[in-house]
Design a protein around this motif. Sequence first.
Motif, PDB file in Angstrom:
ATOM      1  N   TYR A   1      53.662  46.970  70.520  1.00 54.26           N
ATOM      2  CA  TYR A   1      54.800  46.387  70.089  1.00 54.26           C
ATOM      3  C   TYR A   1      54.639  46.182  68.931  1.00 54.26           C
ATOM      4  CZ  TYR A   1      54.377  41.086  70.015  1.00 54.26           C
ATOM      5  OH  TYR A   1      54.091  39.693  69.712  1.00 54.26           O
TER       6      TYR A   1
ATOM      7  N   ASP B   1      56.750  47.536  65.901  1.00 54.35           N
ATOM      8  CA  ASP B   1      57.651  46.788  64.940  1.00 54.35           C
ATOM      9  C   ASP B   1      57.460  47.094  63.542  1.00 54.35           C
ATOM     10  OD1 ASP B   1      59.192  45.330  66.872  1.00 54.35           O
ATOM     11  OD2 ASP B   1      57.834  43.519  66.716  1.00 54.35           O
TER      12      ASP B   1
ATOM     13  N   GLY C   1      60.205  44.550  70.588  1.00 55.86           N
ATOM     14  CA  GLY C   1      59.405  43.561  70.337  1.00 55.86           C
ATOM     15  C   GLY C   1      58.436  42.956  71.697  1.00 55.86           C
TER      16      GLY C   1
ATOM     17  N   THR D   1      61.125  49.194  68.311  1.00 61.00           N
ATOM     18  CA  THR D   1      61.291  47.860  67.733  1.00 61.00           C
ATOM     19  C   THR D   1      61.522  46.739  68.844  1.00 61.00           C
ATOM     20  OG1 THR D   1      63.409  48.213  66.926  1.00 61.00           O
ATOM     21  CG2 THR D   1      61.805  48.366  65.378  1.00 61.00           C
TER      22      THR D   1
END
Length: 447
Positions: free
Chosen positions: A37, A41, A287, A285
Amino acid sequence: MTEQRKSIHGTWSSKWTFILAATGSAVGLGNIWKFPYMAGDNGGGAFVLVYLACIVVIGIPIMIGEIMIGRRGRSSPANTMRFLAAEANTTKAWTMLGATGALAGLLILSFYSVAAGWAMAYVFSGFQETSAQAVSGNFEEFLADPVSLIFWHSLFIVITVIIVARGILKGLEAWINTLMPMLFLIIILLCIYAMQTGAFMEGLVYLFKPDFTKINSDVLLAALGQAFFTLSLGMGAIMAYGAYMPANQNILKTAFVVAALDTGVALLAGIAIFPIVFANGLAPTEGPGLVFVTLPIAFGNMPFGVFFGTLFFILLSIAAISSSISLIEPGVAWFVESLKTKRSYAAITLGAFAWSIGVFSALSFNLMSDFKIFGMNFFEFTDFITNQIMLPLGGIFIAIFVGWVMKKQNVLEELQIKEGFIFNVWFFLLRFIAPVLVGLVLVYFFI
Ligand code: PFF
């Protein structure tokens, strides 16, 4: 002093044990949950490239230094630093490096345990859903429930405390010997699944083709912090394990093996996850939820998915435990040596401390989601302060201590090598490159 140092800890019976323990510490949520992640990101390939460079140029040299310090000091990081500072005729203030490292470990444990709780909860998730929408919905629902999150967080801390209270030497060996290879095999299986999602190439390109325009100070610091986090560096975990390392073990080779295994697992996790992301129209993205919304789709769709999914999350939880015990160990060892408390008392006290801070991280996904510090929720903030500030700073000081404070002949003696090409390259990286680069990234970020 030497006698006393010898008596504090035994050493591990075989050379293999240090490698297992250090790999157990290094390989964990950082590889399978965090690396993908963070890459997602921070723009994919560019992040991965900087991350790999940080592992080679900064991570491995510091790891060698940290293991070396640990073995020479033969006690908890704080007492080891005190001893080695005395040996180098310098200020006792270096003890602080061990103490702040132990604190960083507890702060990391506080949110690590929340994420590890998610992994444990997913053992029971059943893997019936096959669509991205359903899987994402499940994860969101789970995060919205403070009681579940705190329950799993508590359970994870309790398990960690029990294992640490009994002494980390017992049990660790058997676990990592068989279970770690199993985890590795399931990740390979996931990579094979990823190959036939139709988006395999897209995933690989995203992960390995750097777009240099994406590199900025945030990305640099994120990749640097991730390199420290994934290798368990900068806070004394590897130093604490170094204290048990047999005197005749080759530190350089060992550090390379541990770093290679750790990096391999992270890259394979990325190779498995991103094709699933693209094939299902998810965003890279996503997270911290990324693994929890991608892998269940894979398990939902593959033959024997329930079996593999359940096994995967069991093994991931165990990998998290073999890391979490190294997060609390520097503090526990220090309590036991300096305050003469029992291991169990030390483990319970420090576990309770990490637990109570972790409760706020668990609540930051629901009841406290509006509470922001510099724009981050509590979970993100603890993660940022520890991984991106405390660990790199710890790393700078470790590099300075080994490169500039310790007597060179003691360094050579502990590493058991002659002053030749390999030593000179390592020493140069440690004295100049690592502290300067880490310092620049930190300064650049804050400016
Ligand atoms: N390296 C562990 C992981 O990647 O999951 C996390 C960790 C353990 C970080 C121990 C720091 C540490 F000292």
